[in-house]
Design a protein around this motif. Structure first.
Motif: not given
Length: 469
Positions: A59-65
């Motif tokens: 779930d890439t949502f949890y990866d900060p930019p």
């Protein structure tokens, strides 16, 4: 800020109101408790599995930019709409989003966390924000509120605090339910749970779809057990870390201020598996603690602790009912706790070293086996000696099986009575310390005034009606 979109996951079919009522009643009965049956006993396999390997579902949502480190704490890094549920297949009829935001880790470095924010579909009255800290008590991402509240299946039931959130939403309040451990799920790490809660409030107040009044928003905190730990960290760090926030009160339910005392007290009790939960979390944090502890572990103990690192709290406790510290250790628990490295690591996680400036309502059972009353008495004494405002309620209900779990249920009425005053009155609570011991928080009068509103809110949840009408 990145915005993620999902399709509407509202079920096309609904179970009957009778089945929903049965499920909801069961959830209420399990508030703050663990699943007590249906799982096998803990394995005695001595596999030297490390505590840490946190599963990370794709779930890439949890990866900060990239570059998020330069953002100020509380900055929203990404958002997405979600369907939040009070129970599996029973979504809340509210507006809901998840916010990924910048926060701070234990060493003061940039970190990120997610909060699930909910608001009534139609809100009347002034803006209010309640930050609800869940007692998810695990280092696994799939156990965090942001996963459990949106998974929609029986294997990932939402935290019991989702029902308290529904009660708050029906009052017209906006709710923030953060993942207190952040994206790496640092449960029990010093200060982190406070930073993530406070920055989750900042993020919610900066999220325009919620319609809040920014830092002026009248805000309160609440949490029980593991949620009480996060709430107490946030209350203590508020004056130094986020003084601009208008936090008008904090409810600390059974806040477990001393982990060493909790391990002594819970050993051999029905919830003895919490020892493995807490130790696994600290091992995940500290290689030094892990190495020091390893010298005292019995064969089989490493496998139990490693499993606790992979599981949600209910599974660990269910598989280790009545476990005693002596089942894990080759020497007495007090000898282990006096080890210099172990003692210092646990002491870092104590609260009471800073003084909250917001009024507090602290509730604890006299016979609580998880949050020993003597340590909560001492915490309140320290707060009061430093000038804090504390309304402290001690529940003297006789010790039945697990008074910690019973109090999680019975204290809800008094907590919301106090929160109502904090949210809606300019002089909600006395600016002094007051301690009251009652026969039971279920019979202290609060429930008689709260029950109609609770019943109305829960009925709307069962019928999938909009909250906050």
């Amino acid at each position: 800020m990145t915005t993620h979109h999902i399709t509407d996951a509202r079920p096309r079919h609904h179970v009957s109101a009778l089945l929903r009522l049965s499920a909801l009643t069961g959830a209420l009965a399990l508030t703050g408790t663990c699943v007590l049956a249906g799982l096998p006993a803990a394995s005695a396999d001595d596999a030297p599995d490390p505590v840490a390997a946190q599963s990370a579902p794709a779930d890439t949502f949890y990866d900060p930019p990239a570059g998020y480190e330069s953002a100020t704490p509380g900055t929203i890094l990404a958002s997405r709409p979600v369907r939040a549920a009070a129970l599996p297949s029973l979504p809340l009829a509210v507006n809901a989003w998840q916010l990924l935001y910048r926060t701070t880790d234990a060493d003061g470095n940039p970190y990120a966390a997610v909060t699930t924010v909910l608001s009534p579909e139609t809100r009347s009255g002034p803006a209010r924000l309640l930050s609800v800290q869940a007692a998810y008590d695990s280092i696994q991402r799939t156990c965090m509120p942001s996963y459990a509240m949106t998974a929609g299946d029986l294997a990932s039931p939402p935290p019991s605090e989702a029902l308290e959130a529904a009660i708050a939403l029906d009052r017209g309040w906006t709710v923030s339910i953060p993942d207190p451990g952040g994206i790496d799920n640092r449960f029990l790490t010093p200060r982190v749970m406070g930073y993530t809660v406070l920055d989750g409030i900042r993020a919610a107040e900066n999220f325009s779809p919620l319609g809040l009044d920014g830092a002026a928003t009248r805000t309160a905190l609440t949490g029980y057990s593991g949620g009480g730990i996060g709430t107490s960290w946030a209350a203590e760090l508020h004056p130094s870390y986020a003084p601009e926030l208008n936090i008008v009160g904090a409810v600390l339910g059974a806040p477990i201020p001393d982990l060493a005392a909790a391990m002594r007290s819970v050993s051999g009790r029905i919830s003895g598996g919490l020892i493995a939960v807490g130790v696994a979390a600290v091992m995940y944090d500290s290689p030094e603690f892990s190495a020091a502890l390893d010298r005292y572990l019995k064969p089989g103990a490493r496998a139990i602790l490693a499993a606790a690192g992979r599981e949600c709290v209910s599974a660990t406790v269910s598989k280790n009912l009545f476990i005693n510290a002596s089942d894990l250790l080759t020497v007495p628990l007090d000898q282990v706790l006096s080890d210099p490295v172990i003692h210092a690591t646990i002491a870092d996680r104590a609260r009471g070293t800073a003084t909250p400036t917001t009024p507090m309502y602290i509730v604890n059972a006299v016979n609580d086996e998880v949050s020993p009353i003597a340590k909560v008495d001492a915490l309140v004494a320290r707060y009061c000696a430093a000038g804090a405002s504390v309304s402290y309620v001690r529940d003297d209900l006789p010790d039945l099986i697990s008074d910690h779990s019973i109090e999680a249920l019975t204290s809800v009425g008094g907590s919301f009575t106090w929160l109502d005053r904090a949210m809606n009155s300019d002089n909600p609570n006395p600016p002094t310390c007051q301690t009251t011991t009652v026969p039971s928080t279920f019979t202290d009068g609060s429930w008689s005034t709260q029950l109609p509103a609770f019943t109305q809110g829960l009925a709307r949840v069962l019928l999938s009606q909009s909250l906050g009408q």
